[in-house]
Design a protein around this motif. Structure first.
Motif, PDB file in Angstrom:
ATOM      1  N   LEU A  85       6.013 -15.330   8.682  1.00 41.51           N
ATOM      2  CA  LEU A  85       4.992 -14.575   9.419  1.00 41.51           C
ATOM      3  C   LEU A  85       3.744 -14.414   8.563  1.00 41.51           C
ATOM      4  CD1 LEU A  85       7.422 -11.715  10.538  1.00 41.51           C
ATOM      5  CD2 LEU A  85       6.761 -13.715  11.910  1.00 41.51           C
ATOM      6  N   THR A  86       2.624 -14.878   9.072  1.00 38.05           N
ATOM      7  CA  THR A  86       1.341 -14.729   8.381  1.00 38.05           C
ATOM      8  C   THR A  86       0.444 -13.822   9.202  1.00 38.05           C
ATOM      9  OG1 THR A  86       1.535 -16.951   7.448  1.00 38.05           O
ATOM     10  CG2 THR A  86      -0.652 -15.925   7.418  1.00 38.05           C
ATOM     11  N   LEU A  87      -0.046 -12.760   8.582  1.00 35.50           N
ATOM     12  CA  LEU A  87      -0.824 -11.757   9.302  1.00 35.50           C
ATOM     13  C   LEU A  87      -2.293 -12.131   9.407  1.00 35.50           C
ATOM     14  CD1 LEU A  87       0.695  -8.476   7.839  1.00 35.50           C
ATOM     15  CD2 LEU A  87       0.787  -9.208  10.206  1.00 35.50           C
ATOM     16  N   ALA A  88      -2.895 -11.664  10.485  1.00 33.82           N
ATOM     17  CA  ALA A  88      -4.332 -11.828  10.673  1.00 33.82           C
ATOM     18  C   ALA A  88      -5.073 -10.871   9.751  1.00 33.82           C
ATOM     19  CB  ALA A  88      -4.700 -11.550  12.127  1.00 33.82           C
ATOM     20  N   ASN A  89      -6.282 -11.263   9.377  1.00 34.35           N
ATOM     21  CA  ASN A  89      -7.091 -10.405   8.514  1.00 34.35           C
ATOM     22  C   ASN A  89      -7.329  -9.032   9.141  1.00 34.35           C
ATOM     23  OD1 ASN A  89      -7.312 -12.322   6.497  1.00 34.35           O
ATOM     24  ND2 ASN A  89      -9.256 -13.153   7.267  1.00 34.35           N
ATOM     25  N   ASP A  90      -7.525  -9.008  10.448  1.00 37.88           N
ATOM     26  CA  ASP A  90      -7.776  -7.728  11.121  1.00 37.88           C
ATOM     27  C   ASP A  90      -6.578  -6.786  11.019  1.00 37.88           C
ATOM     28  OD1 ASP A  90     -10.283  -8.550  11.797  1.00 37.88           O
ATOM     29  OD2 ASP A  90      -9.839  -8.962  13.907  1.00 37.88           O
ATOM     30  N   ALA A  91      -5.364  -7.336  11.097  1.00 34.53           N
ATOM     31  CA  ALA A  91      -4.159  -6.511  10.982  1.00 34.53           C
ATOM     32  C   ALA A  91      -4.041  -5.929   9.578  1.00 34.53           C
ATOM     33  CB  ALA A  91      -2.923  -7.334  11.323  1.00 34.53           C
ATOM     34  N   LEU A  92      -4.364  -6.747   8.593  1.00 36.83           N
ATOM     35  CA  LEU A  92      -4.334  -6.254   7.220  1.00 36.83           C
ATOM     36  C   LEU A  92      -5.412  -5.200   6.988  1.00 36.83           C
ATOM     37  CD1 LEU A  92      -3.681  -9.475   5.099  1.00 36.83           C
ATOM     38  CD2 LEU A  92      -2.175  -7.512   5.367  1.00 36.83           C
ATOM     39  N   ALA A  93      -6.585  -5.415   7.554  1.00 38.59           N
ATOM     40  CA  ALA A  93      -7.678  -4.450   7.396  1.00 38.59           C
ATOM     41  C   ALA A  93      -7.317  -3.117   8.032  1.00 38.59           C
ATOM     42  CB  ALA A  93      -8.963  -5.003   8.011  1.00 38.59           C
ATOM     43  N   ALA A  94      -6.651  -3.168   9.192  1.00 31.16           N
ATOM     44  CA  ALA A  94      -6.256  -1.929   9.873  1.00 31.16           C
ATOM     45  C   ALA A  94      -5.262  -1.145   9.027  1.00 31.16           C
ATOM     46  CB  ALA A  94      -5.668  -2.259  11.242  1.00 31.16           C
ATOM     47  N   ARG A  95      -4.300  -1.860   8.459  1.00 32.32           N
ATOM     48  CA  ARG A  95      -3.315  -1.175   7.624  1.00 32.32           C
ATOM     49  C   ARG A  95      -3.958  -0.629   6.344  1.00 32.32           C
ATOM     50  NH1 ARG A  95       0.349   2.389   6.449  1.00 32.32           N
ATOM     51  NH2 ARG A  95       1.763   1.792   4.767  1.00 32.32           N
ATOM     52  N   ALA A  96      -4.830  -1.408   5.707  1.00 29.67           N
ATOM     53  CA  ALA A  96      -5.520  -0.947   4.500  1.00 29.67           C
ATOM     54  C   ALA A  96      -6.379   0.272   4.800  1.00 29.67           C
ATOM     55  CB  ALA A  96      -6.376  -2.074   3.923  1.00 29.67           C
ATOM     56  N   SER A  97      -6.965   0.317   5.999  1.00 28.81           N
ATOM     57  CA  SER A  97      -7.777   1.476   6.395  1.00 28.81           C
ATOM     58  C   SER A  97      -6.913   2.719   6.542  1.00 28.81           C
ATOM     59  CB  SER A  97      -8.510   1.184   7.701  1.00 28.81           C
ATOM     60  OG  SER A  97      -9.405   0.091   7.550  1.00 28.81           O
ATOM     61  N   GLU A  98      -5.692   2.554   7.078  1.00 27.91           N
ATOM     62  CA  GLU A  98      -4.763   3.683   7.177  1.00 27.91           C
ATOM     63  C   GLU A  98      -4.423   4.229   5.796  1.00 27.91           C
ATOM     64  OE1 GLU A  98      -2.138   2.658  11.213  1.00 27.91           O
ATOM     65  OE2 GLU A  98      -1.267   2.412   9.217  1.00 27.91           O
ATOM     66  N   VAL A  99      -4.131   3.315   4.866  1.00 30.46           N
ATOM     67  CA  VAL A  99      -3.783   3.739   3.506  1.00 30.46           C
ATOM     68  C   VAL A  99      -4.964   4.442   2.860  1.00 30.46           C
ATOM     69  CG1 VAL A  99      -3.128   2.934   1.203  1.00 30.46           C
ATOM     70  CG2 VAL A  99      -2.079   1.895   3.228  1.00 30.46           C
ATOM     71  N   ALA A 100      -6.165   3.901   3.044  1.00 27.63           N
ATOM     72  CA  ALA A 100      -7.361   4.484   2.446  1.00 27.63           C
ATOM     73  C   ALA A 100      -7.637   5.883   2.984  1.00 27.63           C
ATOM     74  CB  ALA A 100      -8.564   3.578   2.693  1.00 27.63           C
ATOM     75  N   ALA A 101      -7.316   6.102   4.248  1.00 19.13           N
ATOM     76  CA  ALA A 101      -7.582   7.405   4.868  1.00 19.13           C
ATOM     77  C   ALA A 101      -6.529   8.446   4.510  1.00 19.13           C
ATOM     78  CB  ALA A 101      -7.650   7.245   6.388  1.00 19.13           C
ATOM     79  N   ASP A 102      -5.401   7.993   3.986  1.00 15.15           N
ATOM     80  CA  ASP A 102      -4.288   8.897   3.695  1.00 15.15           C
ATOM     81  C   ASP A 102      -4.352   9.355   2.238  1.00 15.15           C
ATOM     82  OD1 ASP A 102      -1.942  10.311   3.752  1.00 15.15           O
ATOM     83  OD2 ASP A 102      -0.619   8.561   3.822  1.00 15.15           O
ATOM     84  N   GLU A 103      -5.241  10.282   1.971  1.00 13.57           N
ATOM     85  CA  GLU A 103      -5.456  10.719   0.598  1.00 13.57           C
ATOM     86  C   GLU A 103      -4.221  11.409   0.018  1.00 13.57           C
ATOM     87  OE1 GLU A 103      -8.582  13.539  -1.934  1.00 13.57           O
ATOM     88  OE2 GLU A 103      -9.059  12.889   0.101  1.00 13.57           O
ATOM     89  N   ALA A 104      -3.487  12.145   0.843  1.00 14.64           N
ATOM     90  CA  ALA A 104      -2.355  12.931   0.346  1.00 14.64           C
ATOM     91  C   ALA A 104      -1.146  12.059   0.009  1.00 14.64           C
ATOM     92  CB  ALA A 104      -1.962  13.987   1.375  1.00 14.64           C
ATOM     93  N   ARG A 105      -0.882  11.017   0.799  1.00 12.14           N
ATOM     94  CA  ARG A 105       0.358  10.253   0.621  1.00 12.14           C
ATOM     95  C   ARG A 105       0.120   8.787   0.283  1.00 12.14           C
ATOM     96  NH1 ARG A 105       4.163  13.613   2.004  1.00 12.14           N
ATOM     97  NH2 ARG A 105       5.710  11.990   1.638  1.00 12.14           N
ATOM     98  N   ALA A 106      -1.146   8.363   0.280  1.00 12.91           N
ATOM     99  CA  ALA A 106      -1.493   6.995  -0.125  1.00 12.91           C
ATOM    100  C   ALA A 106      -0.732   5.927   0.660  1.00 12.91           C
ATOM    101  CB  ALA A 106      -1.262   6.809  -1.622  1.00 12.91           C
ATOM    102  N   GLY A 107      -0.426   6.237   1.929  1.00 14.64           N
ATOM    103  CA  GLY A 107       0.227   5.256   2.787  1.00 14.64           C
ATOM    104  C   GLY A 107       1.733   5.360   2.853  1.00 14.64           C
ATOM    105  N   ALA A 108       2.347   6.271   2.102  1.00 16.01           N
ATOM    106  CA  ALA A 108       3.805   6.407   2.098  1.00 16.01           C
ATOM    107  C   ALA A 108       4.259   7.349   3.206  1.00 16.01           C
ATOM    108  CB  ALA A 108       4.288   6.927   0.750  1.00 16.01           C
ATOM    109  N   SER A 109       5.414   7.082   3.748  1.00 16.10           N
ATOM    110  CA  SER A 109       5.960   7.905   4.833  1.00 16.10           C
ATOM    111  C   SER A 109       6.919   8.953   4.273  1.00 16.10           C
ATOM    112  CB  SER A 109       6.713   7.032   5.837  1.00 16.10           C
ATOM    113  OG  SER A 109       5.851   6.073   6.408  1.00 16.10           O
ATOM    114  N   PRO A 110       6.973  10.136   4.890  1.00 10.76           N
ATOM    115  CA  PRO A 110       7.945  11.158   4.467  1.00 10.76           C
ATOM    116  C   PRO A 110       9.315  10.868   5.054  1.00 10.76           C
ATOM    117  CG  PRO A 110       6.628  11.996   6.273  1.00 10.76           C
ATOM    118  CD  PRO A 110       6.079  10.628   5.950  1.00 10.76           C
ATOM    119  N   VAL A 111      10.325  11.595   4.601  1.00  5.65           N
ATOM    120  CA  VAL A 111      11.665  11.446   5.167  1.00  5.65           C
ATOM    121  C   VAL A 111      11.688  12.051   6.567  1.00  5.65           C
ATOM    122  CG1 VAL A 111      12.908  11.413   2.992  1.00  5.65           C
ATOM    123  CG2 VAL A 111      12.389  13.598   4.063  1.00  5.65           C
TER     124      VAL A 111
END
Length: 600
Positions: A85-111
């Protein structure tokens, strides 16, 4: 917020289900061949075997169902049925934007279901200076405490202070024999002096001398045993003197732990469990668990048929229960080490009622904890599986044996930290880092570099393995070291400050270059790394991610100009990627107990 591996697993699972295949087989992982794809699923091989069909044909049908998903630029079948599976640049950008916006958890999910967790680590003792043997438990325990709290659990870190037992009797007699105890030795109820008659240096000097004397002098040993019994029986003067031992020791220990960035929510000592002893003994008797054994009283914890070969003094071998019984009351009537640990479990159940208790203690204590845990389960003090001994290997010298001083003695932890800070100053000056900084700031940076070197050297190894202590290698600003990661964090901070000075700010993320793709994929992988470290109770997984992230950013920085990007939008995007990388790197280092300086 969900990481890409999980999201893509759901998409592939839906395609599997559409082909009549169990979607649970559609596990997606990072690609073994990043040059060919970003992710892969090997589930078609297992599914085809169950269906008695051709795995490559099944993989091709699944791939065909995924072709229209806009998140992919390519879905290919390789080998006997691997789905790449090879991802589109837009999909990667969307995920990177989520991580960038998540200052408290840096993209990690809680239990999903937070628990109450007690982590028992470090195990300092009254009158005994911390030494290198305490380092691993302190560092690993602190990291696990931060990791479990980060994932959403309610966590108590407990030092489990060694403040009870025969060593206290030894000290009471030794202090009395030196004429320092005064009215504390009287049998009255006081009042007793509020000022301690001993310093930490006194205790550190007296304890080994008294311990050695007890081995050679039966009369002294008997006096110490009598003092121990009277202390535990509530003799007022001994209790007051003991309280000074505890206070003097704890003040020094907190200072040394503070130098390592290690803190505790609880300083419950073995003495805190002592009031529960009569209740616990009575309960064990009532349940028929406490039985006589050659003058002692034990709890049999081996299950029917569990045996091991045991050597006898005469050289013979017999089959004995495995694990052996837990000794609760000695033939002399004294409570034992395991008795205190069992009572501590009961105490924690009454005070906290935790879902899980983790013991970060040397692997060589494995049998002891197996005995205690089994006894606790039999007595109903803990649910089966809620007690876990997290053993660890040793920190060794160049000879492969536990680390010693050049004279062959045990190195004090304070001296180890001093050595590390001295080496950090030396390396900073060699690299001409911090030359223009005020002395106080330079010293603070040297301390952070020293702690980062010690902690990352430990936590970058699997908890269960031993490693060789090499301060020169640990303190390098190149390679897989704590100082290297601090330098990378400081470099990103400098980049962001320069951007701000030029009026440039992070903006919308767009992915185009291979190095940008690699950085976005690495940012996404943090959530899985944190989850794996948590599930396996292995902080080295987070350490490994921190190093990969630093490497990925370094490649990105070399390949993708940031402040001199070709246009404002690209510059804003790369600043945002840099900011996200810094936040995630500092978050990961924070989980390891490592603080980053603002500059070097």
């Amino acid at each position: 917020m969900t990481d890409l591996r999980t999201v893509l697993g759901e998409a592939v699972g839906t395609a599997f289900a559409a082909e009549g295949v169990d979607p649970g087989l559609a596990r997606v992982t990072a690609s073994d061949r990043p040059d060919l794809a970003d992710f892969q699923s090997n589930g078609a091989l297992a599914a085809a075997k169950a269906l008695k069909s051709n795995p490559r044909d099944l993989a091709a049908r699944v791939a065909a169902r995924l072709q229209s998903d806009p998140r992919f630029t390519a879905v290919d079948v390789a080998g006997p049925g691997f789905i790449n599976l090879t991802l589109a640049n837009d999909a990667l950008a969307a995920r990177a934007s989520e991580v960038a916006a998540d200052e408290a958890r840096a993209g990690a999910s809680p239990v999903a279901s937070p628990r109450k967790v007690v982590i028992d680590f470090a195990g300092p003792n009254v009158a005994k200076p911390m030494h290198v043997g305490h380092l691993r438990s302190s560092i690993i325990g602190e990291s696990l405490k931060r990791l479990f709290r980060f994932r959403g659990d309610q966590v108590w870190g407990d030092a489990h202070f060694g403040d009870w037992g025969f060593q206290m009797g030894l000290l009471i007699v030794a202090v009395g024999d030196e004429g320092r105890a005064g009215t504390f030795m009287s049998e009255g109820d006081g009042p007793f002096p509020a000022e301690s008659p001993v310093t930490l240096e006194d205790l550190e000097r007296l304890y080994p001398t008294a311990a050695a004397q007890a081995k050679e002098d039966p009369a002294f040993r008997d006096r110490a045993r009598k003092a121990t019994a009277e202390l535990q029986g509530g003799r007022a003067g001994y209790r007051a003197l003991w309280a000074h031992f505890v206070a003097v020791s704890r003040t020094a220990l907190e200072r040394e732990f503070g130098a390592l960035g290690v803190t505790f929510d609880l300083w419950n000592g073995e003495s805190d469990a002592d009031p529960l002893m009569p209740e616990m003994i009575a309960h064990l008797e009532a349940r028929g668990l406490l039985v006589e054994d050659d003058g002692a009283r034990v709890v049999h914890v081996a299950r029917p048929g569990e045996t091991r070969k045991k050597k006898l003094p005469d050289g013979g071998v017999i089959e004995a229960p495995s694990p052996p019984p837990l000794l609760v009351i000695s033939s002399e009537g004294s409570a034992m080490y395991g008795t205190t640990d069992l009572a501590t479990i009961l105490d924690r159940r009454k005070a906290i009622d935790p879902d899980l208790i983790l013991y970060v203690v040397d692997e060589r204590q494995a049998e002891h904890f197996e005995q205690v845990f089994r006894a606790a389960y039999l007595a109903g003090y803990a649910a089966e599986g809620s007690l876990d001994h997290l053993g660890f290997g040793t920190m060794n010298g160049p000879d492969g044996k536990p680390f010693k001083t050049r004279a062959g003695g045990v190195l004090k932890l304070h001296d180890l930290i001093t050595m590390a800070v001295d080496k950090a100053r030396e390396r900073l000056r060699e690299a001409r880092l911090g030359d223009d900084l005020p002395e106080a700031e330079f010293e603070a940076i040297a301390h952070k570099v020293a702690v980062a070197a010690l902690k990352f050297a430990d936590l970058s190894n699997s908890r269960t393995t031993s490693y060789v202590f090499d301060l020169d290698r640990f303190m390098s600003f190149e390679g897989k070291t704590g100082p290297y990661l601090l330098y990378q964090a400081v470099r990103i901070k400098s980049l962001l400050r320069k951007g701000a000075d030029q009026g440039a700010q992070p903006g919308a993320i767009a992915i185009a270059e291979p190095a940008e793709r690699d950085l976005a994929l690495t940012l996404d992988a943090f959530s899985q790394a944190v989850a794996e470290a948590y599930d396996k109770r292995m902080p080295h997984v987070v350490a490994e991610h921190a190093y990969r992230l630093a490497q990925s950013f370094s490649k990105f920085y070399a390949a993708c100009p940031v402040l001199i990007a070709p246009d404002a939008a690209t510059r804003a995007s790369r600043l945002a990627l840099s900011q996200a990388a810094l936040n995630q790197l500092e978050t990961a280092l924070g989980l390891l107990g490592i603080d980053t300086p603002e500059r070097m």
